[in-house]
Write an enzyme that holds these catalytic residues in place. Structure first.
Site, short mmCIF file in Angstrom:
data_model
loop_
_atom_site.label_atom_id
_atom_site.label_comp_id
_atom_site.label_asym_id
_atom_site.label_seq_id
_atom_site.Cartn_x
_atom_site.Cartn_y
_atom_site.Cartn_z
N GLU A 116 -1.02 -2.91 3.69
CA GLU A 116 -1.66 -1.72 3.11
C GLU A 116 -1.31 -0.68 4.09
OE1 GLU A 116 -5.73 -2.36 1.18
OE2 GLU A 116 -6.09 -0.55 2.81
N LYS A 168 -15.18 -8.34 -6.72
CA LYS A 168 -15.84 -7.63 -5.42
C LYS A 168 -17.41 -7.25 -6.01
CE LYS A 168 -14.84 -2.90 -3.92
NZ LYS A 168 -13.89 -1.87 -4.01
N GLU A 178 -9.95 -7.79 -8.65
CA GLU A 178 -10.57 -8.13 -7.58
C GLU A 178 -12.05 -8.44 -7.72
OE1 GLU A 178 -9.67 -6.05 -3.82
OE2 GLU A 178 -11.31 -5.09 -4.00
N ASN A 202 -3.05 2.31 -0.56
CA ASN A 202 -4.28 2.50 -0.93
C ASN A 202 -4.64 4.09 -1.16
OD1 ASN A 202 -6.98 2.30 -1.49
ND2 ASN A 202 -7.54 0.59 0.23
N GLU A 262 -3.34 0.86 -5.15
CA GLU A 262 -4.69 0.26 -4.80
C GLU A 262 -5.78 1.28 -4.91
OE1 GLU A 262 -3.17 -2.78 -1.34
OE2 GLU A 262 -4.95 -1.54 -0.92
N SER A 263 -6.89 0.91 -5.75
CA SER A 263 -7.96 1.73 -5.87
C SER A 263 -7.99 3.04 -6.74
CB SER A 263 -8.57 2.15 -4.39
OG SER A 263 -8.70 1.16 -3.47
N LYS A 322 -8.89 -11.11 0.63
CA LYS A 322 -9.13 -9.58 1.03
C LYS A 322 -9.97 -9.54 2.14
CE LYS A 322 -8.09 -5.29 -0.72
NZ LYS A 322 -9.02 -4.44 -1.23
O1 LIG Z 1 -13.96 0.00 -1.36
C1 LIG Z 1 -14.48 0.41 -0.42
O2 LIG Z 1 -15.62 1.12 -0.51
C2 LIG Z 1 -14.10 0.17 1.05
C3 LIG Z 1 -14.55 0.64 2.02
C4 LIG Z 1 -13.97 0.54 3.39
C5 LIG Z 1 -12.77 -0.19 3.29
C6 LIG Z 1 -12.41 -0.82 2.23
C7 LIG Z 1 -12.77 -0.47 0.85
N1 LIG Z 1 -12.26 -1.25 0.02
C8 LIG Z 1 -11.21 -2.06 -0.21
C9 LIG Z 1 -10.29 -1.71 -1.28
O3 LIG Z 1 -9.40 -0.83 -1.21
C10 LIG Z 1 -10.64 -1.77 -2.69
O4 LIG Z 1 -11.49 -2.92 -2.89
C11 LIG Z 1 -9.60 -2.12 -3.72
O5 LIG Z 1 -8.48 -1.47 -3.49
C12 LIG Z 1 -9.97 -1.97 -5.22
O6 LIG Z 1 -10.52 -0.62 -5.46
P1 LIG Z 1 -11.51 -0.27 -6.54
O7 LIG Z 1 -10.61 -0.65 -7.73
O8 LIG Z 1 -11.49 1.28 -6.37
O9 LIG Z 1 -12.66 -1.09 -6.49
#
Ligand SMILES: O=C(O)c1ccccc1NCC(=O)[C@H](O)[C@H](O)COP(=O)(O)O
Length: 378
Positions: A275, A165, A163, A297, A332-333, A226
């Site tokens: 998602e 970001k 990502e 997620n 994800e995340s 995204k």
């Molecule tokens: O990342 C956030 O804080 C967030 C807050 C509100 C809505 C969406 C958000 N993020 C989107 C995502 O789900 C992440 O960018 C993506 O899955 C990557 O996650 P990470 O590896 O933890 O940065």
């Protein structure tokens, strides 16, 4: 506003499949009164969605009845367990909206309320007709789903959607010195199968221009837009700016929205990443035809709590049906190291979506080998 169905004469009786379903429906008496019901006004509604789905007989009788009876978007969403409300007043000030509805209940609702206004502004600047034309002229899409599948087979670890970001509501600015094209190229060079480009400006400091720049820089990995999609305009716009895939969030979109948006994606050759975060959303999405790719997620977009066991819990329960349907799952995340990746791989994911743990490193490309514990091949 006059009832949509009343004003467009989209009634169950005009659609044989819906009428047949109505005959089998558990609410025959309500269906029988369809033709004569004087509907309440709708709070608002995706008029085009109803028209298009009714035209193609993709609405079932119960949904038609709901609309005919003037159920608002928020009523329908709530009946599907969706907690995020829409204000449906994109031309009002946020102050006026909040006077009527109170403050947004959480960050996701806040993002969505702003997005409704932003999309209306987008429509005003670039009408849908123009955006559809631009999308039609865009270079062909690249196969997002196929690229994930091939990378998983090639590397034996979940395919990486890396990502791009810059910032997030939960973590603030992740990288001060942010060059989206350089980061995208570094990800590609180091084995990412696909890239995710955040396009929301207000909360993530992303942009559609970033998506376009990455696409125009010659990056070959398929690109996920995204975005927080609430309207089909955004899907056509994303395609016109070079997207190969788009995110659809089940916590925000009704089953009908997802069905309709999937149809638009198919027409445009876009992959949809749907998602989910919880049990209810997973069940809803598994009942929608045409879903190929589901993202679980680990982050609650309402509370920001991240818990990787969420992926395992949902896959323990639904893995069999997901495999039967040939759906690929993306974890994800909150993934930071090889143990995290192995954990979600063992749970059953074929791909991972990772932002923070890569983008925060001085060299986001090199960080990929650290995340997987080995180099990935392209
Ligand atoms: O990342 C956030 O804080 C967030 C807050 C509100 C809505 C969406 C958000 N993020 C989107 C995502 O789900 C992440 O960018 C993506 O899955 C990557 O996650 P990470 O590896 O933890 O940065």
């Amino acid at each position: 506003m006059e009832s949509l169905l009343a004003s467009t004469s989209l009634r169950a009786s005009s659609f044989p499949a819906a009428a047949a379903a109505a005959a089998r429906s558990p609410v025959p008496s309500r269906v029988a009164t369809l033709a004569t019901t004087r509907a309440r006004p709708l709070c608002c509604g995706p008029k085009d969605t109803i028209e298009a789905l009714a035209r193609d007989e993709m609405l079932n009788a119960v949904e038609l009845v709901q609309w005919e009876n003037g159920k608002s978007v928020n009523d329908i969403a709530a009946s599907q367990g969706i907690r995020i409300r829409r204000h449906c007043r994109p031309n009002s000030s946020m102050k006026a909206i909040e006077e009527e509805m109170g403050e947004p209940r959480n960050i996701l609702e806040k993002i969505i309320w702003d997005k409704e206004i932003e999309v209306a502004e987008g429509h005003a600047k670039k009408p849908l007709k123009e955006v559809i034309e631009s999308a039609g002229k865009a270079p062909p899409t690249r196969d997002f789903y196929g690229s994930l599948k091939a990378a998983y087979r090639r590397n034996g670890v979940p395919a990486l959607i890396a990502e791009v970001k810059k910032a997030s509501p939960s973590r603030g600015v992740l990288r001060e010195n942010f060059n989206p094209v350089e980061i995208a190229q570094a990800y590609e060079k180091n084995g990412a199968a696909c890239l995710s480009i955040l396009t929301d400006e207000k909360y993530f400091q992303g942009s559609f221009e970033n998506l376009q720049k990455v696409r125009n820089a010659g990056v070959k990995c398929p690109l996920l837009c995204k975005e927080f999609v609430v309207d089909k305009w955004q899907i056509y716009y994303a395609r016109s700016m070079g997207a190969d895939a788009i995110l659809l969030i089940a916590a925000v979109l009704t089953d009908l929205d997802i069905t309709y948006f999937l149809r638009i994606c198919k027409e445009l050759g876009l992959t949809a990443l749907i998602e989910v975060h919880d049990e209810r959303e997973m069940e809803r999405v598994l009942n929608i035809n045409g879903v190929q790719l589901i993202g679980i997620n680990n982050r609650s977009l309402e509370t920001f709590v991240v818990d990787t066991s969420n992926t395992k819990t949902l896959l323990d329960k639904h893995g069999d049906i997901i495999r039967e349907k040939g759906i690929l799952v993306v974890g994800e995340s909150g993934l930071f190291n090889p143990d995290d990746v192995a954990y979600v791989q063992n749970a059953g994911v074929s791909a991972v979506l990772v932002g923070e743990s890569l983008v925060k490193q001085e060299d986001p490309g090199r960080a990929i080998a650290g995340l997987f514990g080995k180099e990935l091949s392209q």
